[in-house]
Design an enzyme around this catalytic site. Structure first.
Site, PDB file in Angstrom:
ATOM      1  N   ASN A   9       0.874  -1.124   0.126  1.00 43.97           N
ATOM      2  CA  ASN A   9       0.042   0.045   0.187  1.00 43.97           C
ATOM      3  C   ASN A   9       0.816   1.336  -0.114  1.00 43.97           C
ATOM      4  OD1 ASN A   9      -1.885   2.001   0.478  1.00 43.97           O
ATOM      5  ND2 ASN A   9      -2.342   1.424   2.600  1.00 43.97           N
ATOM      6  N   TRP A  10       1.028   1.707  -1.202  1.00 43.13           N
ATOM      7  CA  TRP A  10       1.760   2.946  -1.055  1.00 43.13           C
ATOM      8  C   TRP A  10       1.339   4.128  -0.487  1.00 43.13           C
ATOM      9  CZ3 TRP A  10       4.952   3.716  -6.419  1.00 43.13           C
ATOM     10  CH2 TRP A  10       5.844   2.648  -6.576  1.00 43.13           C
ATOM     11  N   LYS A  11       0.146   4.266  -0.021  1.00 41.08           N
ATOM     12  CA  LYS A  11      -0.481   5.604   0.539  1.00 41.08           C
ATOM     13  C   LYS A  11      -0.164   6.631  -0.461  1.00 41.08           C
ATOM     14  CE  LYS A  11      -0.037   3.170   4.888  1.00 41.08           C
ATOM     15  NZ  LYS A  11       0.108   3.233   6.284  1.00 41.08           N
ATOM     16  N   HIS A  85      -9.430   1.218   5.118  1.00 36.95           N
ATOM     17  CA  HIS A  85      -7.914   1.388   5.673  1.00 36.95           C
ATOM     18  C   HIS A  85      -8.271   2.366   6.967  1.00 36.95           C
ATOM     19  CE1 HIS A  85      -4.040   2.454   6.493  1.00 36.95           C
ATOM     20  NE2 HIS A  85      -3.703   1.239   5.909  1.00 36.95           N
ATOM     21  N   GLU A  87      -6.646   4.820   7.612  1.00 32.27           N
ATOM     22  CA  GLU A  87      -6.417   6.245   7.532  1.00 32.27           C
ATOM     23  C   GLU A  87      -7.517   6.800   6.877  1.00 32.27           C
ATOM     24  OE1 GLU A  87      -2.517   5.340   5.696  1.00 32.27           O
ATOM     25  OE2 GLU A  87      -1.782   4.996   7.412  1.00 32.27           O
ATOM     26  N   GLU A 155      -5.321  -5.033  10.557  1.00 27.00           N
ATOM     27  CA  GLU A 155      -4.157  -4.179  10.681  1.00 27.00           C
ATOM     28  C   GLU A 155      -4.530  -3.431  12.203  1.00 27.00           C
ATOM     29  OE1 GLU A 155      -2.077  -2.823   6.934  1.00 27.00           O
ATOM     30  OE2 GLU A 155      -4.017  -1.466   7.323  1.00 27.00           O
ATOM     31  N   GLY A 161       2.892   2.072  10.832  1.00 31.36           N
ATOM     32  CA  GLY A 161       3.819   3.152  10.806  1.00 31.36           C
ATOM     33  C   GLY A 161       4.519   3.169  12.088  1.00 31.36           C
ATOM     34  N   SER A 199       3.597  -2.521  10.084  1.00 28.13           N
ATOM     35  CA  SER A 199       5.055  -2.521  10.664  1.00 28.13           C
ATOM     36  C   SER A 199       5.774  -3.925  10.179  1.00 28.13           C
ATOM     37  CB  SER A 199       5.257  -2.196  11.977  1.00 28.13           C
ATOM     38  OG  SER A 199       5.156  -0.913  12.273  1.00 28.13           O
ATOM     39  N   GLY A 220       2.935  -1.081   4.360  1.00 31.97           N
ATOM     40  CA  GLY A 220       2.916   0.104   3.923  1.00 31.97           C
ATOM     41  C   GLY A 220       4.272   0.732   3.462  1.00 31.97           C
ATOM     42  N   GLY A 221       5.132   1.246   4.631  1.00 33.26           N
ATOM     43  CA  GLY A 221       6.451   1.841   4.027  1.00 33.26           C
ATOM     44  C   GLY A 221       7.400   1.041   3.537  1.00 33.26           C
TER      45      GLY A 221
HETATM   46  P1  13P Z   1       3.038   0.085   7.632  1.00 34.43           P
HETATM   47  O1  13P Z   1       3.660  -1.283   6.901  1.00 34.43           O
HETATM   48  O2  13P Z   1       4.179   1.158   7.080  1.00 34.43           O
HETATM   49  O3  13P Z   1       2.991   0.025   9.165  1.00 34.43           O
HETATM   50  O4  13P Z   1       1.838   0.439   6.967  1.00 34.43           O
HETATM   51  C1  13P Z   1       0.819  -0.607   7.300  1.00 34.43           C
HETATM   52  C2  13P Z   1      -0.366  -0.386   6.469  1.00 34.43           C
HETATM   53  O5  13P Z   1      -1.297   0.672   6.824  1.00 34.43           O
HETATM   54  C3  13P Z   1      -0.671  -0.768   5.234  1.00 34.43           C
HETATM   55  O6  13P Z   1      -1.951  -0.486   4.597  1.00 34.43           O
END
Ligand code: 13P
Length: 239
Positions: A9-11, A85, A87, A155, A161, A199, A220-221
């Site tokens: 997920n590149w956000k 999600h 966010e 999640e 994050g 994470s 994510g990251g």
């Molecule tokens: P991180 O892997 O950066 O913690 O993000 C997880 C996430 O929200 C994937 O949708």
């Protein structure tokens, strides 16, 4: 049973030049998906990974400035979309009912929806994580869900994050609970994919993938660079 899925997920990260990171991620043994900013989907459609959106509107079209519909994502080349999600839930006030409506729209457009659920740190501390998970599962998954068009991503909000990851026992407890609830409600509930997200890194992926009912990850990251995401894909293929 779905194949295992390594999902990125590149956000709100990435310009067209960054799509080069996706060129070498495909794997013969597991599915690889990257959920991109909508601006990059069409440009990524011929890359050797599956492409997803990060949100969709519940309507097919209409006067909704700035929103993107599920048929638009499919038309651009996406085959998946994230719904609910954390966010989106926190930044945009999305409710479980909104998530169910968006997921239903995704199904109608032929997309596989990855429905995201998870507890906050306050809920975890209060000891009511499984109750919250129950509520999210009951209200965020529409009746149109099947093992073919729906994946659940657990999640924990406090793990996103932050570098904090639940213990494997905590992941196991929630994943087994999700599996049981899916099996109660859906005839094919034993076959839904259930991802872990929060994470995930190359260094912890193998132990997370060894947890029962974990069929992949939502990353994510560590999905932004092939050097980070590639080893996670490899760990899933080896699990
Ligand atoms: P991180 O892997 O950066 O913690 O993000 C997880 C996430 O929200 C994937 O949708």
């Amino acid at each position: 049973m779905r194949r295992k899925l390594a999902a990125g997920n590149w956000k709100m990260h990435g310009l067209r030049a960054d799509l080069a990171e996706l060129a070498t991620l495909d794997n013969a043994d597991v599915d690889v998906l990257v959920c991109l900013p909508a601006t990059l989907i069409a440009a990524a459609r011929d890359l050797p990974v599956s492409i997803g959106g990060q949100d969709c509107h519940s309507a097919t079209h209409g006067a909704h400035t700035g929103d993107i519909s599920a048929p638009m994502l499919a038309d651009a080349g996406a085959t998946y979309v994230l719904t609910g999600h954390s966010e989106r839930r926190s930044d945009h006030g999305e409710t479980d009912a909104d998530v169910a409506a968006k997921t239903q729209a995704a199904h109608a457009a032929g997309l596989t929806a990855i429905i995201c659920i998870g507890e906050t740190l306050a809920i975890r501390a209060a000891g009511t994580t499984l109750d919250i998970i129950d509520g999210q599962l009951a209200a965020s998954i529409p009746d149109s869900a099947t093992d073919d068009n729906t994946i659940i991503a657990y999640e924990p909000v406090w793990a996103i994050g932050t570098g904090k990851v639940p213990s494997t026992d905590q992941i196991a407890e929630v994943h087994a609970h999700i599996r049981a609830r899916l099996a109660e409600r859906f005839a094919d509930g034993a076959d839904f994919g259930i991802l872990y997200g929060g994470s995930v890194k190359a260094g912890n992926a193998a132990e997370i993938f060894a947890v029962p009912h974990v069929t992949g990850a939502l990353v994510g990251g560590a999905s932004l660079k092939a050097a980070d995401f590639g080893p996670i894909v490899a760990a899933l293929a080896a699990s």
